[in-house]
Write a protein that holds these residues in place. Sequence first.
Motif, PDB file in Angstrom:
ATOM      1  N   ALA A 136      -3.352   0.885  -6.274  1.00 10.31           N
ATOM      2  CA  ALA A 136      -3.150  -0.079  -7.153  1.00 10.31           C
ATOM      3  C   ALA A 136      -2.780  -1.448  -6.400  1.00 10.31           C
ATOM      4  O   ALA A 136      -2.384  -2.456  -7.028  1.00 10.31           O
ATOM      5  CB  ALA A 136      -2.090   0.056  -8.089  1.00 10.31           C
ATOM      6  N   ALA A 137      -2.403  -1.408  -5.140  1.00  8.58           N
ATOM      7  CA  ALA A 137      -2.206  -2.586  -4.374  1.00  8.58           C
ATOM      8  C   ALA A 137      -2.889  -3.839  -4.389  1.00  8.58           C
ATOM      9  O   ALA A 137      -4.338  -3.598  -4.516  1.00  8.58           O
ATOM     10  CB  ALA A 137      -1.773  -2.206  -2.993  1.00  8.58           C
ATOM     11  N   PRO A 138      -2.520  -5.078  -4.422  1.00  6.67           N
ATOM     12  CA  PRO A 138      -3.368  -6.218  -4.432  1.00  6.67           C
ATOM     13  C   PRO A 138      -4.438  -6.292  -3.299  1.00  6.67           C
ATOM     14  O   PRO A 138      -3.978  -5.741  -2.033  1.00  6.67           O
ATOM     15  CB  PRO A 138      -2.487  -7.270  -4.998  1.00  6.67           C
ATOM     16  CG  PRO A 138      -1.235  -6.828  -4.367  1.00  6.67           C
ATOM     17  CD  PRO A 138      -1.421  -5.420  -4.713  1.00  6.67           C
TER      18      PRO A 138
ATOM     19  N   ASN B  26       0.842  -1.261  -0.113  1.00 10.99           N
ATOM     20  CA  ASN B  26       0.032  -0.138   0.185  1.00 10.99           C
ATOM     21  C   ASN B  26       0.912   1.132   0.090  1.00 10.99           C
ATOM     22  O   ASN B  26       0.428   2.416  -0.823  1.00 10.99           O
ATOM     23  CB  ASN B  26      -1.057  -0.040   1.226  1.00 10.99           C
ATOM     24  CG  ASN B  26      -2.094  -0.762   1.071  1.00 10.99           C
ATOM     25  OD1 ASN B  26      -2.405  -1.188  -0.179  1.00 10.99           O
ATOM     26  ND2 ASN B  26      -2.765  -1.276   2.143  1.00 10.99           N
ATOM     27  N   ALA B  27       1.823   1.114   0.855  1.00  7.50           N
ATOM     28  CA  ALA B  27       2.893   2.586   0.697  1.00  7.50           C
ATOM     29  C   ALA B  27       3.497   2.832  -0.557  1.00  7.50           C
ATOM     30  O   ALA B  27       3.708   3.668  -1.180  1.00  7.50           O
ATOM     31  CB  ALA B  27       3.980   2.036   1.678  1.00  7.50           C
ATOM     32  N   ALA B  28       3.819   1.431  -1.254  1.00  9.38           N
ATOM     33  CA  ALA B  28       4.638   1.503  -2.580  1.00  9.38           C
ATOM     34  C   ALA B  28       3.499   1.577  -3.704  1.00  9.38           C
ATOM     35  O   ALA B  28       3.936   2.519  -4.732  1.00  9.38           O
ATOM     36  CB  ALA B  28       5.432   0.244  -2.892  1.00  9.38           C
ATOM     37  N   LEU B  29       2.599   1.046  -3.680  1.00  8.49           N
ATOM     38  CA  LEU B  29       1.819   1.270  -5.018  1.00  8.49           C
ATOM     39  C   LEU B  29       0.432   2.081  -4.485  1.00  8.49           C
ATOM     40  O   LEU B  29      -0.191   2.232  -5.523  1.00  8.49           O
ATOM     41  CB  LEU B  29       1.192  -0.299  -5.252  1.00  8.49           C
ATOM     42  CG  LEU B  29       2.114  -1.150  -5.701  1.00  8.49           C
ATOM     43  CD1 LEU B  29       1.823  -2.468  -5.770  1.00  8.49           C
ATOM     44  CD2 LEU B  29       3.130  -0.522  -6.706  1.00  8.49           C
TER      45      LEU B  29
END
Length: 93
Positions: free
Chosen positions: A44-46, A38-41
Amino acid sequence: MIKQSDIEGRLRLFRYGIVVVVVVTFLVSFITPIVALNAALGSAAPPATQHLGTAIIFTVVAAIVGAAAYFAYSAILQRSMQNQSAEQQSGED
């Protein structure tokens, strides 16, 4: 000298520790990928359920290792108690 009540207390504490380790393993292995993705994407996180299988696998492995450690520790304590009682009996003779 180790008494039977001491052994039971030690094993009880060890069981509680194993439960804590298994629960923490599940939480960390389930929450860490969710937070990192969630922090990185961002949005768009799965979905979180995608990581549930991996978390369950890690938890089962931790539980198996904990159970093996528990039975090994139990055997060691029982053996040490038997050795102490044998030493006392041989000392009395």
